[in-house]
Design an enzyme around this catalytic site. Structure first.
Site, PDB file in Angstrom:
ATOM      1  N   ARG A 163       3.309   3.340 -13.731  1.00 48.93           N
ATOM      2  CA  ARG A 163       3.188   4.715 -13.221  1.00 48.93           C
ATOM      3  C   ARG A 163       4.324   5.591 -13.726  1.00 48.93           C
ATOM      4  NH1 ARG A 163       5.480   7.241  -8.138  1.00 48.93           N
ATOM      5  NH2 ARG A 163       6.595   5.303  -7.896  1.00 48.93           N
ATOM      6  N   GLU A 195      12.273  13.534 -14.404  1.00 46.68           N
ATOM      7  CA  GLU A 195      12.534  12.116 -14.163  1.00 46.68           C
ATOM      8  C   GLU A 195      12.122  11.343 -15.404  1.00 46.68           C
ATOM      9  OE1 GLU A 195      12.187  11.258  -9.538  1.00 46.68           O
ATOM     10  OE2 GLU A 195      10.258  11.780 -10.345  1.00 46.68           O
ATOM     11  N   ARG A 242      10.303   3.636 -16.188  1.00 48.12           N
ATOM     12  CA  ARG A 242      11.008   2.693 -15.309  1.00 48.12           C
ATOM     13  C   ARG A 242      10.754   1.228 -15.630  1.00 48.12           C
ATOM     14  NH1 ARG A 242       8.528   5.029  -9.748  1.00 48.12           N
ATOM     15  NH2 ARG A 242       9.935   6.694 -10.305  1.00 48.12           N
ATOM     16  N   HIS A 292      11.166  -0.970  -9.641  1.00 44.93           N
ATOM     17  CA  HIS A 292      12.038   0.180  -9.876  1.00 44.93           C
ATOM     18  C   HIS A 292      13.390  -0.328 -10.352  1.00 44.93           C
ATOM     19  CE1 HIS A 292      14.171   3.931  -9.378  1.00 44.93           C
ATOM     20  NE2 HIS A 292      13.014   4.531  -9.148  1.00 44.93           N
ATOM     21  N   HIS A 348       8.594  -1.802  -6.224  1.00 45.22           N
ATOM     22  CA  HIS A 348       8.556  -0.417  -5.781  1.00 45.22           C
ATOM     23  C   HIS A 348       7.151   0.135  -5.577  1.00 45.22           C
ATOM     24  CE1 HIS A 348       9.925   3.623  -5.201  1.00 45.22           C
ATOM     25  NE2 HIS A 348       9.360   4.073  -6.303  1.00 45.22           N
TER      26      HIS A 348
HETATM   27  C1  LIG Z   1      11.339   4.742  -1.554  1.00 40.68           C
HETATM   28  C2  LIG Z   1      10.156   5.343  -2.240  1.00 40.68           C
HETATM   29  C3  LIG Z   1      10.297   6.514  -2.977  1.00 40.68           C
HETATM   30  C4  LIG Z   1       9.197   7.082  -3.614  1.00 40.68           C
HETATM   31  N1  LIG Z   1       9.341   8.268  -4.286  1.00 40.68           N
HETATM   32  C5  LIG Z   1       8.246   8.862  -4.814  1.00 40.68           C
HETATM   33  C6  LIG Z   1       8.331  10.150  -5.415  1.00 40.68           C
HETATM   34  O1  LIG Z   1       9.387  10.763  -5.441  1.00 40.68           O
HETATM   35  N2  LIG Z   1       7.200  10.696  -5.939  1.00 40.68           N
HETATM   36  C7  LIG Z   1       5.994  10.045  -5.913  1.00 40.68           C
HETATM   37  O2  LIG Z   1       5.003  10.592  -6.416  1.00 40.68           O
HETATM   38  N3  LIG Z   1       5.887   8.835  -5.332  1.00 40.68           N
HETATM   39  C8  LIG Z   1       6.975   8.239  -4.781  1.00 40.68           C
HETATM   40  N4  LIG Z   1       6.849   7.014  -4.182  1.00 40.68           N
HETATM   41  C9  LIG Z   1       5.518   6.408  -4.085  1.00 40.68           C
HETATM   42  C10 LIG Z   1       4.710   7.153  -3.051  1.00 40.68           C
HETATM   43  O3  LIG Z   1       5.534   7.469  -1.955  1.00 40.68           O
HETATM   44  C11 LIG Z   1       3.561   6.320  -2.548  1.00 40.68           C
HETATM   45  O4  LIG Z   1       2.852   5.760  -3.597  1.00 40.68           O
HETATM   46  C12 LIG Z   1       2.593   7.177  -1.749  1.00 40.68           C
HETATM   47  O5  LIG Z   1       3.294   7.877  -0.778  1.00 40.68           O
HETATM   48  C13 LIG Z   1       1.537   6.306  -1.126  1.00 40.68           C
HETATM   49  O6  LIG Z   1       0.875   7.067  -0.155  1.00 40.68           O
HETATM   50  P1  LIG Z   1      -0.296   6.389   0.657  1.00 40.68           P
HETATM   51  O7  LIG Z   1      -0.757   7.427   1.600  1.00 40.68           O
HETATM   52  O8  LIG Z   1      -1.250   5.771  -0.266  1.00 40.68           O
HETATM   53  O9  LIG Z   1       0.416   5.172   1.446  1.00 40.68           O
HETATM   54  P2  LIG Z   1       1.547   5.190   2.546  1.00 40.68           P
HETATM   55  O10 LIG Z   1       2.290   6.445   2.553  1.00 40.68           O
HETATM   56  O11 LIG Z   1       2.325   3.932   2.407  1.00 40.68           O
HETATM   57  O12 LIG Z   1       0.731   5.131   3.911  1.00 40.68           O
HETATM   58  C14 LIG Z   1       0.067   3.963   4.299  1.00 40.68           C
HETATM   59  C15 LIG Z   1      -0.458   4.154   5.701  1.00 40.68           C
HETATM   60  O13 LIG Z   1      -1.374   3.118   5.991  1.00 40.68           O
HETATM   61  C16 LIG Z   1      -1.103   2.616   7.279  1.00 40.68           C
HETATM   62  N5  LIG Z   1      -1.608   1.252   7.347  1.00 40.68           N
HETATM   63  C17 LIG Z   1      -1.361   0.208   6.533  1.00 40.68           C
HETATM   64  N6  LIG Z   1      -2.043  -0.873   6.931  1.00 40.68           N
HETATM   65  C18 LIG Z   1      -2.743  -0.510   8.030  1.00 40.68           C
HETATM   66  C19 LIG Z   1      -3.611  -1.185   8.908  1.00 40.68           C
HETATM   67  N7  LIG Z   1      -3.945  -2.476   8.755  1.00 40.68           N
HETATM   68  N8  LIG Z   1      -4.109  -0.506   9.961  1.00 40.68           N
HETATM   69  C20 LIG Z   1      -3.787   0.797  10.168  1.00 40.68           C
HETATM   70  N9  LIG Z   1      -2.980   1.502   9.352  1.00 40.68           N
HETATM   71  C21 LIG Z   1      -2.461   0.847   8.293  1.00 40.68           C
HETATM   72  C22 LIG Z   1       0.377   2.747   7.430  1.00 40.68           C
HETATM   73  O14 LIG Z   1       0.743   2.709   8.784  1.00 40.68           O
HETATM   74  C23 LIG Z   1       0.610   4.107   6.782  1.00 40.68           C
HETATM   75  O15 LIG Z   1       0.369   5.116   7.714  1.00 40.68           O
HETATM   76  C24 LIG Z   1       7.943   6.441  -3.539  1.00 40.68           C
HETATM   77  C25 LIG Z   1       7.803   5.269  -2.795  1.00 40.68           C
HETATM   78  C26 LIG Z   1       8.892   4.721  -2.142  1.00 40.68           C
HETATM   79  C27 LIG Z   1       8.705   3.468  -1.357  1.00 40.68           C
END
Ligand SMILES: Cc1cc2nc3c(=O)[nH]c(=O)nc-3n(C[C@H](O)[C@H](O)[C@H](O)COP(=O)(O)OP(=O)(O)OC[C@H]3O[C@@H](n4cnc5c(N)ncnc54)[C@H](O)[C@@H]3O)c2cc1C
Length: 488
Positions: A373, A118, A277, A231, A338
């Protein structure tokens, strides 16, 4: 009424994305863990991740130094070299561990992992599950969580606020809209990003910055919240709903075209479509200003149809639903919010500046991404640093630190309904003030408007609902971002 099984937990993990689930799984069986998911467990940024996970899993044509170098270049060398080092060196073992848990990454015809490339990566080092890598990781990690007796996962449960109490926290929750509180000795915030403060974002409805607001209210340091990633290629649909066209589409050779159907990246960067990006997003906005048109396209239709449909089934389906056939048509795209590089400041052990409060994943600022990032580094960050949080908490537990105890409390969540338009007001402010480029005068006006919104939210006696807490989080995050932009 639905409730949690216990009143006191060793650890509360707020979030059931990759950071939350992997962090929870990193505790041994004798540590009680409550994991919260604001909506259903499949609604998260993690679940939407397409491209994959970047990691040096073999040294044939790659090295840790090359991955570090790519990460630092993408981050404009504003990265924290210590955390980058940990990310790159430790990450491969975490990727192997989730494969042991059952995550399946695509293999090539020789049975070896199929690695893609990428923007910003000098090597093919990204492992993926077709174009639905995040959903595969969430599927497997939540299944492993469900098997563990020491871990309880509560869906449709939102954390509204944390209060510091003796040796831990009281967590004020809404479970299916009803008030309930639990106590925990340690808390890991893994609440994801802030995308929903913008109208145009790839992020789902969970991404309202709740963890950032809650940490801020407790006095934790929030750092570089204005490091927001836009993005370059979200599907530009007429109905305003954005979905991501992964960087790996460009990685596999897609051309970026302007309104005249001409490639234009050579005007802005010699790396062309594979520039990082932020560079591509800015180039699109500059080209938009040059041509006066916001029509931009990706073209990968010259590749064999079979290959495209097999390699990008999710993207092909999303485009098809909007009348675009990626094997024949140009894909209309435009930048959108993004990812968040900044966030709750944490150290190498994912500790915030508040004792016993940890943060991991997108809501945390480990410094690995610097100002921008590198693609596919965030799932890796979520794995490595949620494990660090769990390891550090476990050291404290094993050292015999005092445990939290319950105490009596009362909580009134009644009040008037919050007006409907507050969230969209915040989104309009952010679109005007700070989208790819900052607009100085809109930033100044936006700060005043957000001060007003915050005053209204805190001063009026609105009912405490998830909607209300989200609006409060969005306004707080937006305010911190614009203040930082103004200072910079
Ligand atoms: C469309 C898209 C494509 C992507 N593609 C990639 C990729 O290919 N490779 C890569 O490395 N990264 C990618 N990313 C980024 C990556 O997905 C995220 O940065 C990463 O998954 C974040 O994980 P996380 O567990 O920190 O948060 P999240 O996966 O967003 O999880 C957050 C959690 O917190 C919970 N939550 C939030 N607020 C509260 C609250 N007040 N009370 C209780 N629960 C709460 C939510 O319900 C959820 O379960 C992408 C992001 C997007 C949006």
């Amino acid at each position: 009424m639905k409730t949690t099984k216990k009143e006191i937990y060793d650890v509360l993990v707020v979030g059931a994305g990759v950071a939350g689930c992997y962090g929870a799984l990193s505790f041994p069986d004798d540590v009680s863990v409550l994991v919260l998911s604001k909506y259903e467990r499949t609604v998260s940024n993690s679940n939407l991740a397409q491209g994959g996970v970047a990691a040096v899993l073999s040294f044939e044509n790659d090295s840790y130094d090359l991955h570090i170098n790519d990460t630092m270049i993408a981050g404009h060398h504003a990265n924290n070299i210590e955390t980058v080092d940990a990310l790159v060196h430790e990450g491969p073992d975490d990727v192997r561990r989730i494969m042991e848990y059952g995550v399946e990454f695509d293999k090539n015809e020789n049975g070896a992992l199929d690695k893609t490339r990428e923007g910003g990566h000098c090597r093919r080092r990204i492992v993926h599950h077709r174009d639905t890598t995040g959903a595969e990781m969430v599927r497997v990690l939540t299944a492993r969580v469900a098997e563990r007796e020491n871990i309880e996962l509560c869906e449709n449960t939102s954390l509204c606020a944390l209060a510091r109490v003796n040796s831990g926290f009281r967590a004020d929750l809404l479970i299916d809209g009803e008030a309930h509180s639990v106590f925990c000795s340690y808390c890991i915030l893994a609440t994801g990003g802030i995308g929903r403060i913008y109208r145009y974002t790839t992020n789902p409805k969970t991404a309202t910055g709740d963890g950032i607001r809650i940490a801020y209210e407790l006095g934790a340091s929030i750092k570089d919240l204005s490091y927001v990633q836009f993005h370059p290629t979200a599907f530009n649909s007429d109905d305003g709903e954005q979905f991501l066209i992964s960087e790996s589409v460009r990685g596999e050779g897609a051309y970026l075209l302007n309104t005249n159907k001409e490639r234009f990246m050579d005007r802005y960067d010699e790396r062309l479509e594979l520039a990082p990006r932020d560079v591509v997003s800015k180039s699109i906005i500059l080209e938009n200003r040059r041509t006066g048109s916001n029509h931009f396209y990706l073209d990968i239709s010259y590749k064999p149809a079979d290959y495209l449909l097999n390699r990008f089934p999710g993207i092909a389906e999303g485009c098809r639903q909007h009348g675009v056939d990626i094997t024949k048509d140009l894909i209309p795209i435009f930048p959108c919010q993004h990812y968040l590089m900044g966030g709750i400041e944490v150290d190498m052990d994912s500790r915030t500046t508040v004792p016993r409060l940890y943060a991991a994943g997108e809501c945390a600022n480990t410094g690995v991404h610097g100002k921008n990032r590198l693609a596919s580094n965030s799932l890796l960050e979520a794995l490595v640093f949620s494990r660090h949080a769990a390891e550090d908490i476990l050291r404290c537990i094993r050292a015999g630190y005092a445990k939290v105890s319950a105490h009596p409390y009362t909580r009134d969540i009644s009040g008037a309904p919050m007006p409907d338009n507050i969230k969209s007001e915040i989104q309009s402010i952010m679109q005007r003030a700070y989208f790819v480029f900052a607009d100085e005068s809109a930033v100044r006006t936006g700060i005043k408007q957000l001060e007003n919104i915050l005053k209204r939210l805190k001063g009026s006696k609105y009912a405490v609902t998830t909607e209300y807490c989200e609006a409060l989080s969005m306004a707080s995050a937006a305010y911190i971002i614009l203040k930082e932009v103004e200072e910079r």
